[in-house]
Design an enzyme around this catalytic site. Sequence first.
Site, PDB file in Angstrom:
ATOM      1  N   THR A  54       0.843  -1.191   0.000  1.00 60.39           N
ATOM      2  CA  THR A  54       0.000   0.000   0.000  1.00 60.39           C
ATOM      3  C   THR A  54       0.878   1.241   0.000  1.00 60.39           C
ATOM      4  OG1 THR A  54      -1.795  -1.119   1.180  1.00 60.39           O
ATOM      5  CG2 THR A  54      -1.734   1.290   1.317  1.00 60.39           C
ATOM      6  N   SER A  56       2.199   5.140  -2.196  1.00 60.56           N
ATOM      7  CA  SER A  56       2.503   5.746  -3.490  1.00 60.56           C
ATOM      8  C   SER A  56       3.519   4.947  -4.288  1.00 60.56           C
ATOM      9  CB  SER A  56       3.015   7.176  -3.277  1.00 60.56           C
ATOM     10  OG  SER A  56       4.185   7.186  -2.477  1.00 60.56           O
ATOM     11  N   THR A  57       4.441   4.267  -3.629  1.00 61.86           N
ATOM     12  CA  THR A  57       5.433   3.459  -4.340  1.00 61.86           C
ATOM     13  C   THR A  57       4.867   2.101  -4.714  1.00 61.86           C
ATOM     14  OG1 THR A  57       7.156   4.565  -3.042  1.00 61.86           O
ATOM     15  CG2 THR A  57       7.811   2.628  -4.291  1.00 61.86           C
ATOM     16  N   GLY A 112       6.415  -0.434  -0.228  1.00 62.50           N
ATOM     17  CA  GLY A 112       7.307   0.676   0.051  1.00 62.50           C
ATOM     18  C   GLY A 112       7.637   0.754   1.526  1.00 62.50           C
ATOM     19  N   GLY A 125       3.804   2.505   7.638  1.00 59.51           N
ATOM     20  CA  GLY A 125       2.520   2.791   8.240  1.00 59.51           C
ATOM     21  C   GLY A 125       2.116   4.245   8.275  1.00 59.51           C
ATOM     22  N   GLU A 133      -0.261  -4.746   6.606  1.00 61.93           N
ATOM     23  CA  GLU A 133       1.041  -4.903   5.952  1.00 61.93           C
ATOM     24  C   GLU A 133       1.919  -5.865   6.738  1.00 61.93           C
ATOM     25  OE1 GLU A 133       1.538  -0.543   3.750  1.00 61.93           O
ATOM     26  OE2 GLU A 133       2.254  -0.809   5.806  1.00 61.93           O
TER      27      GLU A 133
END
Length: 259
Positions: A54, A56-57, A112, A125, A133
Amino acid sequence: MAIPYPHFIASEKAAMDAGLLAPSVILTQDDLKKIAAYKAVEYVESGMVLGLGTGSTARHAVDRIGDLLRQGKLKDIVGIPTSRKTHEQALSLGIPLSDLDAHPVVDLAIDGADEVDPCLNLVKGRGGSLLREKMVEGACKKFVVIVDESKMVNCLGGSGLAMPVEVIQFCWRFTAARLQKLFEEAGCVAKLRTVKEEPFVTDNGNYIVDLYFKKSIGDLKAASDAILQLSGVVEHGMFLDMATTVIVAGELGLTVKNK
């Protein structure tokens, strides 16, 4: 910040796949994330059960997996998303999904990180998905982390940004105060995460208390144990001894660090 694009020897394939291989290209931070993500997807093989990260990367990696499935270059992939947002993204891309109940062993996870220290310990987180995650990435055989070079730190918490802790809503102020006292020697300040002046609520219905440190918190394992012993704490954002590979995109190209 835009970075002048050099000759990425180690990342030429990933850059080409990402549509960024040209002598005059100026790379943004998001471009670097995309190159690192595409490199990570090179570890994916048909038939794998994948942990889908989860943020942006990780979003770029999930997009790439979807592309390869559509092209027929990957087959029989099963994804286990680490958030509702990633679940929705994967569904829109046609990636078959399942969960840890059906697949308790995950072949590979790609995600990421917010910080990476020299021992490949992580802070994750800041997007609020740390519990799921950690559950998925803790069940995987190989955990590939993708970052741009701004995420590399000398010690966890060293960026001065948040170290997230997921807590139950009940008496969250009490829990936050205990967390702050736990690390008072490190100059800790504990703050409830909010969005538009309302508490941020995780996919699991919990709150996030962000810890900010002025000094090193010392032994990470001891810090981890101390946080988890507090009643009201669900999980924290330190991912210790979990990453097997970290791919770092920066000015000089890709650096691949292995445990």
